[in-house]
Scaffold this motif. Sequence first.
Motif, short mmCIF file in Angstrom:
data_model
loop_
_atom_site.label_atom_id
_atom_site.label_comp_id
_atom_site.label_asym_id
_atom_site.label_seq_id
_atom_site.Cartn_x
_atom_site.Cartn_y
_atom_site.Cartn_z
N LEU A 23 98.25 55.07 13.96
CA LEU A 23 97.75 54.20 12.36
C LEU A 23 98.55 53.91 11.90
O LEU A 23 99.23 54.90 11.50
CB LEU A 23 96.39 54.70 12.05
N HIS A 72 92.93 44.78 6.89
CA HIS A 72 93.88 44.58 8.78
C HIS A 72 94.47 44.53 9.34
O HIS A 72 93.88 42.98 10.06
CB HIS A 72 91.41 45.11 9.84
N SER A 73 95.62 44.39 9.49
CA SER A 73 96.14 43.15 11.01
C SER A 73 96.93 44.46 11.77
O SER A 73 96.48 45.86 11.30
CB SER A 73 97.80 42.99 9.94
N TRP A 74 97.89 43.74 12.78
CA TRP A 74 97.92 44.30 14.11
C TRP A 74 99.70 43.91 13.67
O TRP A 74 100.33 43.68 13.35
CB TRP A 74 98.19 44.31 15.24
N THR A 78 99.61 48.74 17.49
CA THR A 78 99.62 50.01 15.89
C THR A 78 98.56 49.07 14.98
O THR A 78 99.41 48.35 14.34
CB THR A 78 101.28 50.56 15.72
N PRO A 79 97.50 49.20 14.58
CA PRO A 79 96.83 49.19 14.08
C PRO A 79 96.91 49.14 12.39
O PRO A 79 97.63 50.62 12.45
CB PRO A 79 95.44 49.82 14.13
#
Length: 111
Positions: A23, A72-74, A78-79
């Motif tokens: 994360l 929230h993005s990626w 990996t978040p």
Amino acid sequence: MEHECYCQWFDHVTRQSPPRLDLIVYLRSSPEVCYKRVQERGREEEKKRVDLDYVKALNKCYEDWLGNEEHHSWHGNTPVLVIDGNEDKTLHKTHCSNILSHLGLSETVAA
């Protein structure tokens, strides 16, 4: 010379054993808020070297890298958890619990 040595060592280590991130937590704050906090800290080394244009340039780099979506993005696989860092507030237990819940973690992990 020291910076070049550091970069070569970093490249070597990450090629041998690429980091595996679970994360990324991005505390998003506006450049103006960040600059104000730098000024309030009053550290001598920051007074001479950190101006608002520099903070804006850094902010753009982080936004390009991590700030593509509102919450929230990626980044690759990996978040990225984006948290509003503009307000001066202490993380209350409820707020911490909400973050941990969002991550699928229990409060005992953070203790």
